[in-house]
Design a protein around this motif. Structure first.
Motif, PDB file in Angstrom:
ATOM      1  N   VAL A 140      48.573  22.791  40.992  1.00 56.81           N
ATOM      2  CA  VAL A 140      48.987  23.716  40.615  1.00 56.81           C
ATOM      3  C   VAL A 140      48.930  23.653  39.256  1.00 56.81           C
ATOM      4  O   VAL A 140      48.680  25.339  39.189  1.00 56.81           O
ATOM      5  N   GLY A 141      48.911  23.219  38.831  1.00 52.60           N
ATOM      6  CA  GLY A 141      48.265  22.911  37.759  1.00 52.60           C
ATOM      7  C   GLY A 141      46.616  23.742  37.311  1.00 52.60           C
ATOM      8  O   GLY A 141      46.748  25.114  35.949  1.00 52.60           O
ATOM      9  N   SER A 142      46.034  23.854  38.288  1.00 56.84           N
ATOM     10  CA  SER A 142      44.981  25.005  37.770  1.00 56.84           C
ATOM     11  C   SER A 142      44.869  25.860  38.839  1.00 56.84           C
ATOM     12  O   SER A 142      44.150  26.838  38.491  1.00 56.84           O
ATOM     13  N   THR A 143      45.233  26.146  39.659  1.00 55.99           N
ATOM     14  CA  THR A 143      45.771  27.027  40.670  1.00 55.99           C
ATOM     15  C   THR A 143      46.835  28.788  39.470  1.00 55.99           C
ATOM     16  O   THR A 143      46.385  29.758  40.600  1.00 55.99           O
ATOM     17  N   ALA A 144      47.407  27.935  39.859  1.00 62.43           N
ATOM     18  CA  ALA A 144      48.482  28.789  39.675  1.00 62.43           C
ATOM     19  C   ALA A 144      48.604  29.638  38.468  1.00 62.43           C
ATOM     20  O   ALA A 144      49.124  30.889  39.048  1.00 62.43           O
ATOM     21  N   PRO A 145      47.967  29.618  37.410  1.00 59.00           N
ATOM     22  CA  PRO A 145      47.362  30.685  37.286  1.00 59.00           C
ATOM     23  C   PRO A 145      46.550  32.561  37.522  1.00 59.00           C
ATOM     24  O   PRO A 145      47.100  32.915  37.635  1.00 59.00           O
ATOM     25  N   PHE A 146      45.524  31.579  37.985  1.00 58.39           N
ATOM     26  CA  PHE A 146      45.010  31.934  38.985  1.00 58.39           C
ATOM     27  C   PHE A 146      45.901  32.915  40.595  1.00 58.39           C
ATOM     28  O   PHE A 146      45.456  34.618  40.459  1.00 58.39           O
ATOM     29  N   ILE A 147      47.039  32.347  40.917  1.00 59.81           N
ATOM     30  CA  ILE A 147      47.316  33.470  42.157  1.00 59.81           C
ATOM     31  C   ILE A 147      48.674  34.208  41.108  1.00 59.81           C
ATOM     32  O   ILE A 147      48.606  35.301  41.574  1.00 59.81           O
ATOM     33  N   GLY A 148      48.785  33.451  40.730  1.00 63.39           N
ATOM     34  CA  GLY A 148      49.698  35.091  39.654  1.00 63.39           C
ATOM     35  C   GLY A 148      49.132  36.178  39.246  1.00 63.39           C
ATOM     36  O   GLY A 148      49.513  36.917  38.783  1.00 63.39           O
ATOM     37  N   LEU A 149      47.528  35.560  38.758  1.00 66.48           N
ATOM     38  CA  LEU A 149      46.549  36.985  37.885  1.00 66.48           C
ATOM     39  C   LEU A 149      46.639  37.959  39.545  1.00 66.48           C
ATOM     40  O   LEU A 149      46.636  38.987  39.195  1.00 66.48           O
ATOM     41  N   PHE A 150      46.618  37.256  40.356  1.00 66.08           N
ATOM     42  CA  PHE A 150      46.567  37.830  41.710  1.00 66.08           C
ATOM     43  C   PHE A 150      47.040  39.433  42.405  1.00 66.08           C
ATOM     44  O   PHE A 150      46.982  39.809  42.218  1.00 66.08           O
ATOM     45  N   GLY A 151      48.360  38.242  41.621  1.00 64.72           N
ATOM     46  CA  GLY A 151      49.282  39.032  42.144  1.00 64.72           C
ATOM     47  C   GLY A 151      49.556  40.628  40.604  1.00 64.72           C
ATOM     48  O   GLY A 151      50.502  41.558  40.742  1.00 64.72           O
ATOM     49  N   THR A 152      49.180  39.847  39.501  1.00 64.25           N
ATOM     50  CA  THR A 152      48.881  40.843  38.128  1.00 64.25           C
ATOM     51  C   THR A 152      48.277  41.964  39.244  1.00 64.25           C
ATOM     52  O   THR A 152      48.370  42.853  38.691  1.00 64.25           O
ATOM     53  N   VAL A 153      47.123  41.597  38.837  1.00 62.77           N
ATOM     54  CA  VAL A 153      45.753  42.640  39.752  1.00 62.77           C
ATOM     55  C   VAL A 153      46.970  43.591  40.736  1.00 62.77           C
ATOM     56  O   VAL A 153      45.824  44.625  40.921  1.00 62.77           O
ATOM     57  N   TRP A 154      47.517  42.919  42.044  1.00 59.50           N
ATOM     58  CA  TRP A 154      47.246  44.072  43.256  1.00 59.50           C
ATOM     59  C   TRP A 154      49.159  44.799  42.600  1.00 59.50           C
ATOM     60  O   TRP A 154      48.998  45.899  42.921  1.00 59.50           O
ATOM     61  N   GLY A 155      49.993  44.144  41.470  1.00 58.64           N
ATOM     62  CA  GLY A 155      50.672  45.261  41.587  1.00 58.64           C
ATOM     63  C   GLY A 155      49.746  46.441  40.557  1.00 58.64           C
ATOM     64  O   GLY A 155      50.870  47.914  40.836  1.00 58.64           O
ATOM     65  N   ILE A 156      49.549  46.115  39.642  1.00 57.25           N
ATOM     66  CA  ILE A 156      48.409  47.154  38.303  1.00 57.25           C
ATOM     67  C   ILE A 156      47.878  47.971  39.819  1.00 57.25           C
ATOM     68  O   ILE A 156      48.024  49.553  39.669  1.00 57.25           O
ATOM     69  N   MET A 157      46.870  47.456  40.392  1.00 62.93           N
ATOM     70  CA  MET A 157      46.502  48.039  41.871  1.00 62.93           C
ATOM     71  C   MET A 157      47.530  49.419  41.925  1.00 62.93           C
ATOM     72  O   MET A 157      48.019  50.389  42.319  1.00 62.93           O
ATOM     73  N   ASN A 158      48.895  49.163  42.660  1.00 61.54           N
ATOM     74  CA  ASN A 158      49.823  49.299  43.577  1.00 61.54           C
ATOM     75  C   ASN A 158      50.756  51.118  42.525  1.00 61.54           C
ATOM     76  O   ASN A 158      50.512  51.951  42.603  1.00 61.54           O
ATOM     77  N   SER A 159      50.334  50.657  41.422  1.00 59.79           N
ATOM     78  CA  SER A 159      50.788  51.418  40.208  1.00 59.79           C
ATOM     79  C   SER A 159      49.644  52.671  39.973  1.00 59.79           C
ATOM     80  O   SER A 159      50.356  53.648  40.008  1.00 59.79           O
ATOM     81  N   PHE A 160      48.488  52.436  39.649  1.00 56.50           N
ATOM     82  CA  PHE A 160      47.377  53.623  40.029  1.00 56.50           C
ATOM     83  C   PHE A 160      47.616  53.733  41.404  1.00 56.50           C
ATOM     84  O   PHE A 160      47.532  55.933  41.486  1.00 56.50           O
ATOM     85  N   GLN A 161      47.930  53.690  42.608  1.00 57.05           N
ATOM     86  CA  GLN A 161      48.369  54.354  43.695  1.00 57.05           C
ATOM     87  C   GLN A 161      49.375  55.312  43.304  1.00 57.05           C
ATOM     88  O   GLN A 161      49.157  56.523  44.054  1.00 57.05           O
TER      89      GLN A 161
END
Length: 224
Positions: A140-161
């Protein structure tokens, strides 16, 4: 005219509900999955953290009591016979298993070497029980930030769409997607930071307890 559009966009953004529940409900399935996964990881991490804090406090006290009783006993065999059938303390369990191996041993040749191997295997067994759940905290300590980052990128992509579809770059169009993205990032850090801190602490506590077991094993071998 432009001023009216700008003021209208600001008004829409300010009137929008940016509560955490509303952000979750308005998010798409991918972002919702990320949020739920991070919340579940955080809850399970805290369950492990509280369990390990309680466990280390318990075994440190019980091992001190066991050592005190052991060294005050008349003999190892007498003390072994006085132990209950089920022992929870790792040091007591290590002693009991090693005594069982000693009493079952038909040959007394190379007895110290045999007992040394039994104690070594016993220490590894007890430490593996103590360290159960450590891998999850490290993951969790090593992967959670990257999982959150994936959600961040996806949310920004939705904003651009949304901008591309509406052909409107106002804050009211972009803000919800960015808010969802930042929410996912925050949850990733919220899950990762306690897990990393707890893993480092428990790993250090486990190493200290392992040294305590090894010290007891050496002194126990000296009286065989």
């Amino acid at each position: 005219m432009e001023a009216d559009i700008s003021s209208q966009a600001v008004g829409l953004a300010s009137s929008a509900d940016f509560s955490l529940i509303n952000l979750f409900l308005k998010a798409d399935i991918i972002v919702k999955t990320v949020i739920i996964s991070l919340i579940a990881c955080s809850i399970y991490s805290w369950a492990i953290i509280f369990d390990k804090i309680k466990m280390f406090k318990k075994i440190n006290l019980s091992s001190e009591e066991f050592e005190e009783k052991f060294w005050r006993s008349k003999s190892a065999e007498t003390f072994y016979n006085s132990l209950p059938s089920d022992v929870e303390d790792p040091m007591a369990a290590l002693f009991k298993e090693s005594m069982q191996g000693l009493l079952k041993s038909k040959s007394k040749t190379n007895l110290v070497e045999k007992m040394g191997r039994i104690l070594e295997v016993g220490i590894e067994k007890q430490i593996s029980k103590i360290e159960k759940g450590f891998t999850f905290l490290a993951t969790v300590g090593s992967t959670a930030p990257f999982i959150g980052l994936f959600g961040t990128v996806w949310g920004i992509m939705n904003s651009f769409q949304s901008i591309a579809i509406s052909r409107n770059t106002s804050l009211a169009i972009v803000a919800p997607g960015i808010a969802e993205a930042l929410f996912a990032t925050a949850l990733g850090l919220l899950a990762a930071i306690p897990a990393v801190v707890a893993y480092n602490r428990f790993n250090n506590d486990s190493r200290k307890y392992s040294q305590k077991l090894e010290s007891f094993s050496k002194r126990f071998l000296s009286i065989i």
